[in-house]
Write a protein that holds these residues in place. Structure first.
Motif, PDB file in Angstrom:
ATOM      1  N   ILE A   1      31.700  24.986 -72.218  1.00  0.00           N
ATOM      2  CA  ILE A   1      30.363  24.812 -71.646  1.00  0.00           C
ATOM      3  C   ILE A   1      30.013  25.933 -70.680  1.00  0.00           C
ATOM      4  O   ILE A   1      30.887  26.647 -70.187  1.00  0.00           O
ATOM      5  CB  ILE A   1      30.229  23.462 -70.905  1.00  0.00           C
ATOM      6  N   GLN A   2      28.713  26.040 -70.434  1.00  0.00           N
ATOM      7  CA  GLN A   2      28.181  26.919 -69.404  1.00  0.00           C
ATOM      8  C   GLN A   2      27.574  26.038 -68.321  1.00  0.00           C
ATOM      9  O   GLN A   2      26.766  25.147 -68.612  1.00  0.00           O
ATOM     10  CB  GLN A   2      27.096  27.843 -69.986  1.00  0.00           C
ATOM     11  N   VAL A   3      27.999  26.236 -67.076  1.00  0.00           N
ATOM     12  CA  VAL A   3      27.455  25.482 -65.953  1.00  0.00           C
ATOM     13  C   VAL A   3      26.474  26.379 -65.215  1.00  0.00           C
ATOM     14  O   VAL A   3      26.803  27.514 -64.857  1.00  0.00           O
ATOM     15  CB  VAL A   3      28.567  25.025 -64.990  1.00  0.00           C
ATOM     16  N   SER A   4      25.255  25.863 -64.995  1.00  0.00           N
ATOM     17  CA  SER A   4      24.235  26.631 -64.282  1.00  0.00           C
ATOM     18  C   SER A   4      23.226  25.668 -63.674  1.00  0.00           C
ATOM     19  O   SER A   4      23.413  24.449 -63.724  1.00  0.00           O
ATOM     20  CB  SER A   4      23.530  27.599 -65.240  1.00  0.00           C
ATOM     21  N   GLU A   5      22.152  26.214 -63.139  1.00  0.00           N
ATOM     22  CA  GLU A   5      21.099  25.366 -62.582  1.00  0.00           C
ATOM     23  C   GLU A   5      20.491  24.470 -63.657  1.00  0.00           C
ATOM     24  O   GLU A   5      19.920  23.423 -63.359  1.00  0.00           O
ATOM     25  CB  GLU A   5      20.008  26.229 -61.948  1.00  0.00           C
ATOM     26  N   GLN A   6      20.597  24.871 -64.911  1.00  0.00           N
ATOM     27  CA  GLN A   6      20.057  24.079 -66.017  1.00  0.00           C
ATOM     28  C   GLN A   6      20.973  22.919 -66.412  1.00  0.00           C
ATOM     29  O   GLN A   6      20.634  22.106 -67.259  1.00  0.00           O
ATOM     30  CB  GLN A   6      19.820  24.967 -67.247  1.00  0.00           C
ATOM     31  N   GLY A   7      22.155  22.848 -65.786  1.00  0.00           N
ATOM     32  CA  GLY A   7      23.077  21.761 -66.077  1.00  0.00           C
ATOM     33  C   GLY A   7      24.302  22.239 -66.829  1.00  0.00           C
ATOM     34  O   GLY A   7      24.687  23.414 -66.766  1.00  0.00           O
ATOM     35  N   LEU A   8      24.912  21.324 -67.563  1.00  0.00           N
ATOM     36  CA  LEU A   8      26.120  21.606 -68.327  1.00  0.00           C
ATOM     37  C   LEU A   8      25.740  21.656 -69.804  1.00  0.00           C
ATOM     38  O   LEU A   8      25.378  20.639 -70.405  1.00  0.00           O
ATOM     39  CB  LEU A   8      27.174  20.517 -68.096  1.00  0.00           C
ATOM     40  N   VAL A   9      25.816  22.842 -70.385  1.00  0.00           N
ATOM     41  CA  VAL A   9      25.375  23.003 -71.767  1.00  0.00           C
ATOM     42  C   VAL A   9      26.471  23.699 -72.577  1.00  0.00           C
ATOM     43  O   VAL A   9      27.233  24.510 -72.052  1.00  0.00           O
ATOM     44  CB  VAL A   9      24.072  23.831 -71.849  1.00  0.00           C
TER      45      VAL A   9
ATOM     46  N   VAL B   1      27.490  24.379 -59.358  1.00  0.00           N
ATOM     47  CA  VAL B   1      26.225  23.669 -59.138  1.00  0.00           C
ATOM     48  C   VAL B   1      25.740  23.880 -57.709  1.00  0.00           C
ATOM     49  O   VAL B   1      24.562  24.209 -57.475  1.00  0.00           O
ATOM     50  CB  VAL B   1      26.398  22.163 -59.428  1.00  0.00           C
ATOM     51  N   LYS B   2      26.631  23.709 -56.748  1.00  0.00           N
ATOM     52  CA  LYS B   2      26.248  23.820 -55.335  1.00  0.00           C
ATOM     53  C   LYS B   2      25.776  25.233 -54.986  1.00  0.00           C
ATOM     54  O   LYS B   2      24.806  25.416 -54.245  1.00  0.00           O
ATOM     55  CB  LYS B   2      27.423  23.437 -54.441  1.00  0.00           C
ATOM     56  N   ASN B   3      26.471  26.222 -55.522  1.00  0.00           N
ATOM     57  CA  ASN B   3      26.167  27.610 -55.163  1.00  0.00           C
ATOM     58  C   ASN B   3      25.249  28.312 -56.165  1.00  0.00           C
ATOM     59  O   ASN B   3      25.051  29.522 -56.083  1.00  0.00           O
ATOM     60  CB  ASN B   3      27.481  28.393 -55.015  1.00  0.00           C
ATOM     61  N   ARG B   4      24.730  27.506 -57.118  1.00  0.00           N
ATOM     62  CA  ARG B   4      23.775  28.027 -58.099  1.00  0.00           C
ATOM     63  C   ARG B   4      24.308  29.274 -58.802  1.00  0.00           C
ATOM     64  O   ARG B   4      23.650  30.312 -58.887  1.00  0.00           O
ATOM     65  CB  ARG B   4      22.426  28.322 -57.421  1.00  0.00           C
ATOM     66  N   ARG B   5      25.523  29.130 -59.282  1.00  0.00           N
ATOM     67  CA  ARG B   5      26.206  30.237 -59.938  1.00  0.00           C
ATOM     68  C   ARG B   5      26.588  29.825 -61.356  1.00  0.00           C
ATOM     69  O   ARG B   5      27.088  28.725 -61.579  1.00  0.00           O
ATOM     70  CB  ARG B   5      27.462  30.611 -59.147  1.00  0.00           C
ATOM     71  N   GLU B   6      26.373  30.693 -62.302  1.00  0.00           N
ATOM     72  CA  GLU B   6      26.742  30.394 -63.687  1.00  0.00           C
ATOM     73  C   GLU B   6      28.254  30.533 -63.854  1.00  0.00           C
ATOM     74  O   GLU B   6      28.851  31.499 -63.399  1.00  0.00           O
ATOM     75  CB  GLU B   6      26.011  31.316 -64.654  1.00  0.00           C
ATOM     76  N   THR B   7      28.835  29.544 -64.523  1.00  0.00           N
ATOM     77  CA  THR B   7      30.277  29.543 -64.767  1.00  0.00           C
ATOM     78  C   THR B   7      30.538  29.052 -66.185  1.00  0.00           C
ATOM     79  O   THR B   7      29.952  28.055 -66.622  1.00  0.00           O
ATOM     80  CB  THR B   7      31.009  28.611 -63.777  1.00  0.00           C
TER      81      THR B   7
END
Length: 442
Positions: free
Chosen positions: A364-372, A332-338
């Motif tokens: 889940i996929q973590v990105s700028e869009q949140g946790l999905v 989230v902090k580094n705006r990186r997809e994980t």
């Protein structure tokens, strides 16, 4: 304030040093502020000294603050990690012993069974208070919960405070370790597993290694004679039996999986399964139907060891936990997809035939869009029916706590497959609230 503020509530717990170790593993959250908060000043000060000594030794840049004031800890927080355990050892004894002495069979008692409900009764009021303060002081913070029972606690946080919440647990790694052993794959962490369900009760639907599916190989390997010792030691005997009937293998070892079924009453008396289940409990003295005496001794030794580390009389060993809290913060902090193998989030269509507002555990996929969720999952109808049974029970528990309505909590206990009878459900609840002085709450 241009630095990230990470708060650990319940910093005296066994999670904290592992989470601190995860900062070194992700290695891109330096210059952040780590706030340790606990109402136990002794544990808090010990943990602060250990972390400060480690920061100095490793020459990393990390602001360390410690406080027993919840408001101070939470003000302007970016991420809040909850790892509390409410009550004391006497409370834990009552959580475990009241159901046992009224005829219940359990193994762990932190998620399901009457003990799981009782633990929820103790934990949820404190966590609801924390959630409301987060809403008021840091409404945009992401909350990561580690406290069990995971599912109802996450639902209670979301329902009362309307703040973004994710529950984290390492259960998915159980099946990775088993698969690594029986498939002779040297690095379990390289196995990509897809599992869905609810916390401590997920079901593995795919498994890949170096881009290739090894799922069918894993299912076949469960029944090979050369792997029997590994199946027993994991243990995964009950998991294998459930797969034969339900068509999908459970993700966790028998220690947690067994508690979700009324079959536990037969399994605990089975000459092969019973001794294994009793051995892996870790909490219960089955002969005396009590909490194991060693629990208090183990906690005392843990604190003595930590004190020696804090005072420099023992080497500080920081081992990453492998939990996903710092991975999420980093992404989230580094705006990186994980992509992460497991997280407890509101369903919103991730798991078919389960209500959208219920918390489910999925990749889940973590990105700028949140946790999905990475995709939509469909489990066999029999499994989904059991998931919904436990989710309905948890919803009764949450509503009972929020409304301070004891009848709903008794219904939750009665609905659990491990409760012997409706009469025992009432007796378990009434006995417990007297022993832990909760009469005034209800």
């Amino acid at each position: 304030m241009d630095y990230t503020k990470i708060v650990i509530i319940g910093a005296g717990s066994h999670f904290t040093l592992g989470l601190f170790g995860d900062l070194f593993r992700v290695n891109d959250l330096w210059e952040s502020e780590l706030v340790l908060m606990d109402i136990n000043e002794e544990k808090l000060n010990i943990m602060k000294r250990i972390v400060e000594r480690s920061v100095k030794r490793e020459k990393v840049s990390l602001r360390i603050n410690a406080t027993d004031n919840l408001d101070e800890a939470l003000e302007n927080a970016d991420f809040v990690i909850i790892t509390i355990r409410s009550g004391n050892l006497r409370t834990l004894k009552e959580i475990i012993e009241v159901p046992l002495q009224l005829g219940t069979v359990e193994i762990v008692g932190d998620t399901v069974g009457p003990s799981g409900i009782l633990k929820g009764i103790v934990e949820m009021p404190a966590i609801i208070n924390i959630a409301e303060k987060i809403r008021d002081l840091s409404p945009h913070a992401l909350v990561m919960n580690f406290t069990n029972p995971m599912t109802p606690i996450c639902e209670a946080i979301e329902k009362t405070a309307k703040i973004e919440t994710v529950g984290l647990c390492h259960g998915v790694h159980h099946i990775r370790r088993l698969a690594s052993e029986i498939l002779r794959i040297p690095h379990a962490e390289k196995l990509d597993v897809e599992a869905a369900g609810i916390n401590h009760f997920t079901w593995t639907v795919d498994m890949r290694y170096e881009g290739e599916s090894v799922y069918a190989d894993f299912l076949n390997a469960l029944f090979l004679e050369k792997n029997e010792e590994a199946i027993v030691n994991h243990p995964y005997l009950i998991g294998r039996d459930l797969y034969k009937v339900l068509g999908v293998p459970p993700t966790l070892s028998d220690r947690h999986t067994s508690e979700f079924f009324h079959y536990l009453y037969d399994w605990i008396n089975d000459p092969k399964y019973g001794p294994i289940l009793k051995r892996i409990s870790g909490f219960i003295d089955y002969e005396n139907k009590t909490l194991r005496r060693e629990i208090a001794e183990d906690e005392k030794e843990r604190m003595q060891r930590l004190l020696r580390m804090a005072e420099g009389r023992e080497e500080i060993k920081i081992v990453p936990s492998g939990e996903y809290a710092m991975d999420i913060i980093s992404a989230v902090k580094n705006r990186r997809e994980t992509r992460l193998l497991a997280a407890n989030i509101p369903n919103n269509g991730a798991l078919r035939d389960v209500s959208s507002e219920r918390f489910v555990e999925v990749p889940i996929q973590v990105s700028e869009q949140g946790l999905v969720p990475v995709r939509t999952f469909q489990l066999p109808k029999a499994i989904t029916s059991m998931l919904n049974l436990h989710l309905d029970k948890f919803q009764l528990l949450v509503d009972g706590i929020l409304e301070k309505e004891k009848n709903l909590i008794v219904q939750a206990i009665a609905l659990d497959p491990l409760t012997p009878s409706p009469e025992k459900a009432e007796k378990i609840f009434s006995t417990f609230i007297k022993h832990v002085s909760l009469q005034n709450y209800f």
